[in-house]
Scaffold this motif. Structure first.
Motif, PDB file in Angstrom:
ATOM      1  N   SER A 157      -5.111   1.364  -5.173  1.00 15.02           N
ATOM      2  CA  SER A 157      -5.407   1.133  -3.756  1.00 15.02           C
ATOM      3  C   SER A 157      -6.923   1.167  -3.558  1.00 15.02           C
ATOM      4  N   THR A 158      -7.441   0.168  -2.847  1.00 14.45           N
ATOM      5  CA  THR A 158      -8.887   0.064  -2.619  1.00 14.45           C
ATOM      6  C   THR A 158      -9.155  -0.239  -1.154  1.00 14.45           C
ATOM      7  N   SER A 159     -10.439  -0.093  -0.773  1.00 18.93           N
ATOM      8  CA  SER A 159     -10.932  -0.418   0.580  1.00 18.93           C
ATOM      9  C   SER A 159     -10.195   0.377   1.645  1.00 18.93           C
ATOM     10  N   ASN A 168      -1.464   7.781  -4.312  1.00 20.32           N
ATOM     11  CA  ASN A 168      -0.915   6.446  -4.508  1.00 20.32           C
ATOM     12  C   ASN A 168       0.408   6.587  -5.267  1.00 20.32           C
ATOM     13  N   THR A 169       1.508   6.212  -4.620  1.00 19.85           N
ATOM     14  CA  THR A 169       2.837   6.422  -5.208  1.00 19.85           C
ATOM     15  C   THR A 169       3.345   5.204  -5.967  1.00 19.85           C
ATOM     16  N   SER A 170       2.557   4.175  -6.123  1.00 21.17           N
ATOM     17  CA  SER A 170       3.017   3.012  -6.886  1.00 21.17           C
ATOM     18  C   SER A 170       2.966   3.325  -8.381  1.00 21.17           C
ATOM     19  N   LEU A 171       3.550   2.435  -9.181  1.00 21.56           N
ATOM     20  CA  LEU A 171       3.601   2.637 -10.622  1.00 21.56           C
ATOM     21  C   LEU A 171       2.360   2.108 -11.332  1.00 21.56           C
ATOM     22  N   GLU A 226       0.850  -1.196   0.000  1.00 21.40           N
ATOM     23  CA  GLU A 226       0.000   0.000   0.000  1.00 21.40           C
ATOM     24  C   GLU A 226       0.882   1.240   0.000  1.00 21.40           C
ATOM     25  N   PRO A 227       1.514   1.591  -1.117  1.00 19.86           N
ATOM     26  CA  PRO A 227       2.413   2.764  -1.156  1.00 19.86           C
ATOM     27  C   PRO A 227       1.608   4.057  -1.238  1.00 19.86           C
TER      28      PRO A 227
END
Length: 593
Positions: A514-516, A507-510, A484-485
């Motif tokens: 992200s949910t919930s 959200n810092t992912s590529l 969860e980034p």
């Protein structure tokens, strides 16, 4: 140095070419003088106050080497030199009246001494020890026990191993034809084998008194990595100093019988300082970035010109003071010591047909020439003190005289920082408190160091503990969970009693959404009232920033505030993913004016 910088320096100094500081006394572009700075000297050889110019002419390099003496611009005397000269000096070898100096010319393994412009003495360097294996090989050739093929093979093997061979063996290895090798071996096999070194540099040192006409010793460097100091009367070796490399430039100060210092620049790019009783020259060593082109010493500072177009200045202990980048490659350098005006400077010849004069690090004068200068000498010539002798690459001779009213301003003509930047600071004297504190630190250095190290380790330990605690409690605004980034940012708007609270999530992912997710707040219910204390977060697309707003009201009228914690939760997990702490401002609406 870039081409633009060199052109800029050339433009800055162009107004100085042909300046009014020098008189051109003589100029002969076809004088046929091929020499170097080390082979030029000025001396009162006839003790009549009329100083002569002595030049060792290199000729063609193989023929026509001569020692020439000029009175004014006329050739007064000429002597043939057998081998290529490497240095010329003038020195006093006795106390006889009138006080007539002698001329010493270094050539090959010999020093030729001239007195009253006539040959006086020839000193030969001590022979070196011949390698016993090499001597045995030539003895076997003489006794016809081995042929020239075995001799050649053995000598080549010795040379490959790094053995220093004699000139005879090296000359034999240069021959390619079998007949020439056999003729050479038959011609010299009955001659005793000797290993002779040659002189690379020459200078003088006062023996026991510092007067101008005091007796001086000869100081010479050799190809065998040695420095010899010769007695001027008996021409015996007074002392021998060994070096790690071959010396090429010498600068000598002091008295031999009292204390002396010899600064030597060697072919390995290092400068060594030798003193009385020196056993290890590596103790006082200066390592250069490039090969030395010239070495001079003024008072306690050492000036070195190198092949990377730089002029360096060092203290006598080897500390670098400054470096000046030159607009061209240096060919030679010389010291200007104008005693009547107390002016000392370094004069540097460059391959762009310019001669630069530096007083300390400042460029104070530029002289333009018609060709590249290969030899420089400043001193008294005739009856004129401030004379500059220049020999050119094409064999020309130029003589300039420094005007008596000439002054050199101590400012850098090539631009750069102001001179005030190099002014020494007026550092106050050490107080008793400073000295006592220094003594205390010196006596308790180990204890103080251990205390400092202990406190430093404690600081690191406490920092790591707090960091680990914040990771366990998710007290960071950036998530440490790779699944969860998230990144949290919160801000408060308003002056009270009602505030607007905005929570930004990213959200810092590529590529992973992200949910919930849920956002909730922890606060003092007696102090604040949230309009919406529970926020459901939709799916967060990577890279986008999402803002969530809510309003809260301050219930107190006493002008107090508290912190509010923001939690980002994941459905099904009891530990928050991110925790943010908001320091609330005081509600301005409740302040009584």
């Amino acid at each position: 140095m870039s081409t633009e910088d060199k052109e800029q320096i050339g433009n800055d100094t162009s107004g100085m070419v042909g300046n009014d500081k020098w008189l051109e006394a003589y100029k002969d572009p076809v004088a046929s003088l091929y020499t170097l700075t080390q082979c030029i000297c000025l001396s009162d050889v006839q003790a009549d106050g009329d100083w002569k110019l002595i030049i060792a002419d290199l000729g063609t390099g193989s023929f026509n080497m001569k020692l020439k003496v000029y009175k004014g611009t006329n050739l007064m005397s000429e002597h043939t030199i057998i081998d290529l000269p490497t240095g010329v000096v003038s020195f006093y070898m006795d106390t006889h009246e009138p006080r007539t100096p002698a001329i010493a010319v270094a050539s090959g393994p010999y020093i030729y001494v001239y007195k009253n412009l006539r040959p006086y003495f020839k000193f030969t360097l001590p022979t070196l020890e011949v390698n016993p294996v090499e001597a045995d090989l030539w003895n076997q050739v003489k006794e016809e026990k081995i042929n020239i093929f075995v001799l050649r093979e053995m000598l080549e093997g010795m040379r490959a191993e790094g053995t220093v061979l004699t000139v005879r063996s090296l000359r034999f290895l240069q021959l390619q034809d079998v007949g020439d090798c056999e003729t050479f071996a038959n011609m010299y096999k009955y001659t005793p084998l000797k290993r002779q070194t040659v002189i690379t540099c020459l200078s003088t040192m006062k023996k026991s008194m510092a007067e101008e006409d005091a007796i001086s010793c000869l100081v010479l460097g050799t190809e065998s990595k040695s420095i010899y100091v010769l007695d001027p009367e008996a021409f015996t070796v007074l002392t021998t100093l060994d070096l790690p490399a071959v010396p090429v430039f010498l600068s000598v100060t002091g008295l031999f019988d009292v204390e002396y210092r010899i600064v030597v620049a060697c072919r390995n790019g290092c400068i060594y300082t030798l003193k009385r009783g020196t056993t290890d020259p590596l103790k006082n060593c200066i390592e250069l970035n490039s090969q030395p082109v010239g070495l001079e010493r003024i008072n306690k500072t050492i000036y070195v010109g190198t092949m990377d177009e730089s002029l360096h200045c060092y203290t006598s202990k080897g500390k670098k003071l400054w470096t000046v980048k030159l607009p061209g490659s240096m060919t030679t350098m010389e010291v200007i010591d104008y005693k009547s005006k107390g002016f000392k400077a370094v004069i540097v010849a460059l391959n762009n047909c310019q001669v630069h004069i530096y007083k300390e690090k400042y460029l104070v004068n530029v002289i333009k020439t018609d060709a590249i200068v290969t030899g420089l000498k400043f001193g008294q010539f005739g009856r004129e003190e401030g004379t500059l002798i220049m020999t050119l690459k094409g064999g020309g001779l130029v003589i300039k005289i420094l005007k008596r009213n000439a002054t050199f301003e101590e400012k850098d003509l090539s631009g750069g920082p102001p001179s005030a930047q190099n002014t020494r600071l007026n550092v106050p004297k050490k107080t008793k408190l400073f000295v006592d504190q220094t003594m205390r630190e010196r006596e308790n250095a180990i204890t103080m160091h251990r205390t400092f190290q202990r406190d430093l380790y404690l600081l690191r330990l406490n920092t790591l503990r707090e960091y680990a605690k914040s990771l366990d409690n998710s007290m960071n605004p950036i998530s440490s969970d790779p699944s969860e980034p998230l990144k949290l940012n919160a801000q408060v708007q308003g002056i009270g009693p009602t505030f607007k609270l905005t929570v930004n999530l990213q959200n810092t992912s590529l590529s992973q959404p992200s949910t919930s997710l849920l956002i909730t707040f922890l606060y003092d219910e007696k102090l604040y009232n949230f309009k919406k204390s529970f926020i459901e977060v939709p799916m967060l697309v990577p890279g986008l920033n999402y803002a969530f707003e809510t309003f809260l009201e301050c219930l107190s009228d006493k002008g107090v505030s508290d912190n509010i914690k923001v939690f980002v939760l994941k459905d099904g997990k009891s530990v928050p993913i991110i925790t943010g702490v908001i320091s609330m401002p005081v509600s301005e609406g409740l302040v009584v004016v």
